[in-house]
Design a protein around this motif. Structure first.
Motif, PDB file in Angstrom:
ATOM      1  N   GLU A 244       3.087   6.396   8.925  1.00 30.69           N
ATOM      2  CA  GLU A 244       1.721   6.771   8.553  1.00 30.69           C
ATOM      3  C   GLU A 244       1.718   7.971   7.620  1.00 30.69           C
ATOM      4  N   ARG A 245       2.621   8.919   7.857  1.00 32.57           N
ATOM      5  CA  ARG A 245       2.700  10.094   6.974  1.00 32.57           C
ATOM      6  C   ARG A 245       3.101   9.684   5.561  1.00 32.57           C
ATOM      7  N   LYS A 246       4.033   8.725   5.451  1.00 35.13           N
ATOM      8  CA  LYS A 246       4.442   8.273   4.128  1.00 35.13           C
ATOM      9  C   LYS A 246       3.287   7.612   3.383  1.00 35.13           C
ATOM     10  N   ASN A 247       2.464   6.878   4.110  1.00 37.91           N
ATOM     11  CA  ASN A 247       1.318   6.223   3.484  1.00 37.91           C
ATOM     12  C   ASN A 247       0.208   7.202   3.143  1.00 37.91           C
ATOM     13  N   ALA A 248       0.096   8.266   3.932  1.00 40.79           N
ATOM     14  CA  ALA A 248      -1.035   9.184   3.807  1.00 40.79           C
ATOM     15  C   ALA A 248      -0.697  10.447   3.027  1.00 40.79           C
ATOM     16  N   GLY A 249       0.385  10.448   2.271  1.00 42.68           N
ATOM     17  CA  GLY A 249       0.681  11.584   1.414  1.00 42.68           C
ATOM     18  C   GLY A 249       1.685  12.550   2.001  1.00 42.68           C
ATOM     19  N   LEU A 340      -7.993  10.699   2.958  1.00 46.39           N
ATOM     20  CA  LEU A 340      -7.464   9.522   2.280  1.00 46.39           C
ATOM     21  C   LEU A 340      -6.409   8.886   3.169  1.00 46.39           C
ATOM     22  N   ASP A 341      -6.545   7.587   3.425  1.00 46.83           N
ATOM     23  CA  ASP A 341      -5.607   6.893   4.300  1.00 46.83           C
ATOM     24  C   ASP A 341      -4.558   6.094   3.536  1.00 46.83           C
ATOM     25  N   ARG A 342      -4.878   5.650   2.337  1.00 50.00           N
ATOM     26  CA  ARG A 342      -3.916   4.859   1.575  1.00 50.00           C
ATOM     27  C   ARG A 342      -4.323   4.861   0.108  1.00 50.00           C
ATOM     28  N   ILE A 343      -3.333   4.895  -0.769  1.00 44.67           N
ATOM     29  CA  ILE A 343      -3.556   4.724  -2.199  1.00 44.67           C
ATOM     30  C   ILE A 343      -2.809   3.474  -2.629  1.00 44.67           C
ATOM     31  N   ILE A 344      -3.519   2.557  -3.289  1.00 41.76           N
ATOM     32  CA  ILE A 344      -2.958   1.256  -3.666  1.00 41.76           C
ATOM     33  C   ILE A 344      -2.925   1.167  -5.178  1.00 41.76           C
ATOM     34  N   ALA A 345      -1.736   0.952  -5.739  1.00 41.38           N
ATOM     35  CA  ALA A 345      -1.567   0.895  -7.193  1.00 41.38           C
ATOM     36  C   ALA A 345      -1.883  -0.496  -7.726  1.00 41.38           C
ATOM     37  N   ASN A 346      -2.636  -0.544  -8.833  1.00 42.37           N
ATOM     38  CA  ASN A 346      -2.933  -1.785  -9.528  1.00 42.37           C
ATOM     39  C   ASN A 346      -2.055  -1.916 -10.777  1.00 42.37           C
ATOM     40  N   ASP A 347      -1.904  -3.132 -11.276  1.00 42.63           N
ATOM     41  CA  ASP A 347      -1.045  -3.375 -12.440  1.00 42.63           C
ATOM     42  C   ASP A 347      -1.567  -2.728 -13.714  1.00 42.63           C
ATOM     43  N   ASP A 348      -2.876  -2.475 -13.787  1.00 43.49           N
ATOM     44  CA  ASP A 348      -3.441  -1.896 -15.006  1.00 43.49           C
ATOM     45  C   ASP A 348      -3.374  -0.376 -15.039  1.00 43.49           C
ATOM     46  N   GLY A 349      -2.667   0.227 -14.075  1.00 41.78           N
ATOM     47  CA  GLY A 349      -2.532   1.683 -14.049  1.00 41.78           C
ATOM     48  C   GLY A 349      -3.591   2.386 -13.234  1.00 41.78           C
ATOM     49  N   ASN A 356     -10.524   5.246   5.749  1.00 35.98           N
ATOM     50  CA  ASN A 356     -11.011   4.485   6.906  1.00 35.98           C
ATOM     51  C   ASN A 356     -12.216   5.131   7.573  1.00 35.98           C
ATOM     52  N   GLY A 357     -12.657   6.277   7.060  1.00 37.02           N
ATOM     53  CA  GLY A 357     -13.849   6.905   7.614  1.00 37.02           C
ATOM     54  C   GLY A 357     -13.572   8.231   8.265  1.00 37.02           C
ATOM     55  N   SER A 399      -4.368   0.270   7.873  1.00 36.05           N
ATOM     56  CA  SER A 399      -3.851   1.000   9.035  1.00 36.05           C
ATOM     57  C   SER A 399      -2.594   0.370   9.613  1.00 36.05           C
ATOM     58  N   THR A 400      -2.057  -0.654   8.955  1.00 34.02           N
ATOM     59  CA  THR A 400      -0.826  -1.289   9.432  1.00 34.02           C
ATOM     60  C   THR A 400       0.367  -0.564   8.840  1.00 34.02           C
ATOM     61  N   PRO A 401       1.118   0.178   9.647  1.00 34.30           N
ATOM     62  CA  PRO A 401       2.192   1.019   9.098  1.00 34.30           C
ATOM     63  C   PRO A 401       3.246   0.250   8.309  1.00 34.30           C
ATOM     64  N   GLY A 402       3.583  -0.970   8.741  1.00 31.37           N
ATOM     65  CA  GLY A 402       4.670  -1.696   8.096  1.00 31.37           C
ATOM     66  C   GLY A 402       4.244  -2.592   6.947  1.00 31.37           C
ATOM     67  N   LEU A 403       2.953  -2.609   6.589  1.00 29.45           N
ATOM     68  CA  LEU A 403       2.463  -3.468   5.519  1.00 29.45           C
ATOM     69  C   LEU A 403       2.387  -2.663   4.231  1.00 29.45           C
ATOM     70  N   LYS A 404       3.208  -3.023   3.249  1.00 30.05           N
ATOM     71  CA  LYS A 404       3.283  -2.248   2.012  1.00 30.05           C
ATOM     72  C   LYS A 404       2.417  -2.825   0.902  1.00 30.05           C
ATOM     73  N   ASP A 405       2.482  -4.129   0.694  1.00 29.28           N
ATOM     74  CA  ASP A 405       1.774  -4.750  -0.410  1.00 29.28           C
ATOM     75  C   ASP A 405       0.443  -5.308   0.070  1.00 29.28           C
ATOM     76  N   LEU A 406      -0.647  -4.677  -0.356  1.00 32.63           N
ATOM     77  CA  LEU A 406      -1.975  -5.088   0.097  1.00 32.63           C
ATOM     78  C   LEU A 406      -2.716  -5.940  -0.926  1.00 32.63           C
ATOM     79  N   LEU A 407      -2.112  -6.174  -2.089  1.00 35.91           N
ATOM     80  CA  LEU A 407      -2.764  -6.959  -3.124  1.00 35.91           C
ATOM     81  C   LEU A 407      -2.234  -8.382  -3.142  1.00 35.91           C
ATOM     82  N   THR A 408      -3.081  -9.311  -3.593  1.00 34.47           N
ATOM     83  CA  THR A 408      -2.637 -10.689  -3.782  1.00 34.47           C
ATOM     84  C   THR A 408      -1.812 -10.778  -5.061  1.00 34.47           C
ATOM     85  N   ASP A 409      -1.236 -11.948  -5.293  1.00 35.89           N
ATOM     86  CA  ASP A 409      -0.417 -12.136  -6.495  1.00 35.89           C
ATOM     87  C   ASP A 409      -1.221 -11.958  -7.776  1.00 35.89           C
ATOM     88  N   ASP A 410      -2.516 -12.254  -7.718  1.00 36.98           N
ATOM     89  CA  ASP A 410      -3.347 -12.071  -8.909  1.00 36.98           C
ATOM     90  C   ASP A 410      -4.069 -10.728  -8.912  1.00 36.98           C
TER      91      ASP A 410
END
Length: 506
Positions: A244-249, A340-349, A356-357, A399-410
């Motif tokens: 969780e610490r790695k995900n939260a900064g 901030l609970d998670r930052i998710i990178a998109n392909d467009d930068g 989560n509130g 909030s799932t510690p072991g889930l890294k990729d939250l985006l779909t293929d598109d």
């Protein structure tokens, strides 16, 4: 025995044991009933209807439950009788307490002293006293499925209205196992907080034996949950917190000087923002100032500050600020004054900033604080809640510690919309459910999750953050926080356990 006869000689125990006797005269004639030709279970325990002192009956294809002491206590049905008000039924009877070490669940032991041949003719009668269920008067004579009397015991028709809506029972039908009537269950399984390849790991809602920590449940949902020791649970929690610490900064040091709060010589907060007025109520003081840093590939740094204001009443108030640093220029992201609970990178930068509130107390979240913002490569921020006019937006899996990729293929992000507007009035709107969101703030409904969303909005459901868990396998596990049930929505599998399987009994 008649309720109209003197009752002074009866003890309270005798009254409860006998439940409530039948009326002296049938009000509307006799009713022919029959024994069910299918199995009947109470909380998963099969009953031998042929040997029950008070068997289950069927009238007009509806199963009838005998309201004896054993059944009402096992199913948590409260029962009382008053000479004027008649029979009164409600939720909450039985042995429902038990949140302490040493408590044991009372086992259900039906009376098997009867003899009920299938070829015998059975006749029930209509009671002549008033009936109230959960404060609703029942015009029993006009009901298509009235309450009935047999051998001085009143029988309740297990219709959906009476059993589910008024008394909170669960009715489960299986072609092989028959009718299972479920109620009076202690909730033992709590929120899912972690998973690996084989198990779901859960908090317990109650612990009654010393040395027990959490529970683990095989993902097949075919085995009884296993209690973990406090030591095992503690070690697992350490691993989870590290993820969780790695995900939260990354924690960083902040410096107080010249009356302000600084990060690497860059001022984040002024003197006024980190001090308390001497006259403020509650003799408040600033107890802590903690910083967390997120380094983004675009050269942007985000620094989140948590300020703790403590009062002499023992309460604390937490305030959050997030600052964007680009080429040594500091600006506050005012749309996200929360952790901030998670930052998710998109392909467009760009990046999704997910919160989560704000937890006010014991899991109660501040209304409208579940937010998502899009940060582009130039440092511009746009709040999804404003773009979609949605007060609460959740990203499953954050909030799932072991889930890294939250985006779909598109490149789309799965979100859950609250169905409450972001107009300041929290107006209900027809948007609740799961959607796919892209960086242009275009949304499309996730039709495959329609059933899950429908169950989530049911009045029987708890809040989303406690019930639905998106595993590291990207499967949805729904905790039904009534009757210890887990539903693997993705594979359409259900695991159900009764509290006497998870707790010691007496």
């Amino acid at each position: 025995m008649n309720w109209k006869k003197p009752l002074a000689w009866l003890t309270l125990c005798s009254i409860l044991l006998l439940c409530f006797p039948a009326a002296t005269q049938a009000a509307s004639g006799d009713k022919k009933v029959r024994l069910p030709d299918f199995p009947v279970l109470i909380n998963g325990q099969a009953l031998d209807n042929a040997k029950l002192k008070y068997p289950f009956f069927v009238y007009k294809d509806i199963t009838y439950l005998p309201l004896t002491w054993e059944y009402t206590r096992a199913l948590a049905i409260s029962l009382s009788f008053d000479q004027d008000k008649g029979l009164q039924l409600g939720m909450g009877g039985g042995q429902l307490s038990g949140r302490f070490i040493g408590w044991k669940k009372e086992a259900f032991r039906p009376d098997l002293s009867g003899s009920n041949p299938r070829n015998r003719a059975y006749t029930a009668t209509m009671p002549d006293f008033p009936v109230t269920i959960s404060n609703n008067y029942i015009d029993n004579g006009s009901e298509p499925f009235p309450l009935l009397e047999w051998n001085d015991v009143t029988y309740l028709p297990l219709t959906w209205k009476y059993a589910h809506d008024m008394l909170g029972l669960e009715l489960v039908w299986d072609e092989t196992k028959g009718l299972n009537v479920i109620g009076g269950q202690q909730q033992v399984l709590g929120a899912i907080y972690y998973d690996d390849a084989d198990y779901l790991y859960m908090y317990p809602e109650l612990v009654t034996e010393p040395g027990r920590g959490g529970l683990k449940v095989k993902k097949s949902l075919e085995e009884t949950p296993v209690w973990m020791t406090e030591e095992e649970t503690g070690e697992l929690r350490k691993r989870v917190e590290e993820l969780e610490r790695k995900n939260a900064g990354e924690p960083v040091s902040l410096e107080t000087k010249d009356g302000g709060l600084y990060y690497l010589e860059l001022r984040l907060l002024t003197k006024e923002q980190i001090t308390v007025s001497p006259g403020e109520a509650g003799m408040a003081e600033i107890r802590g100032l903690k910083g967390t840093r997120f380094e983004l590939p675009s050269g942007i740094t985000l620094v989140s500050v948590e300020k703790t204001k403590a009062y002499n009443t023992g309460h604390s108030l937490y305030e959050y600020r997030t600052f964007l640093i680009l080429r040594k220029e500091v600006s506050e992201i005012k749309e996200l004054r929360q952790p901030l609970d998670r930052i998710i990178a998109n392909d467009d930068g760009s990046f999704w900033l997910v919160s989560n509130g704000v937890d006010l107390i014991r899991g109660k979240l501040l209304a409208g604080s579940r937010r998502i913002a899009l940060l582009d490569a130039k440092g511009n921020v746009r709040l999804a809640n404003e773009a979609l006019s949605e007060s609460g937006i959740v990203v499953p899996g954050v909030s799932t510690p072991g889930l890294k990729d939250l985006l779909t293929d598109d490149g789309k992000l799965l979100i859950y919309r609250s169905g409450i507007s972001n107009d300041g009035n929290f107006t209900p709107q027809d948007t609740q459910g799961y959607y796919w969101l892209d960086t242009g703030f275009n949304v499309s409904k996730a039709d495959a999750l329609f059933v899950l969303a429908k169950e989530e909005s049911s009045p029987d459901r708890p809040s989303l953050n406690k019930s639905v868990y998106m595993g590291s396998d990207r499967k949805f596990y729904l905790l039904r926080t009534k009757n210890n049930t887990i539903f693997n929505y993705s594979d359409n599998k259900t695991g159900r356990w009764y509290d006497d399987e998870l707790l010691a009994t007496q």
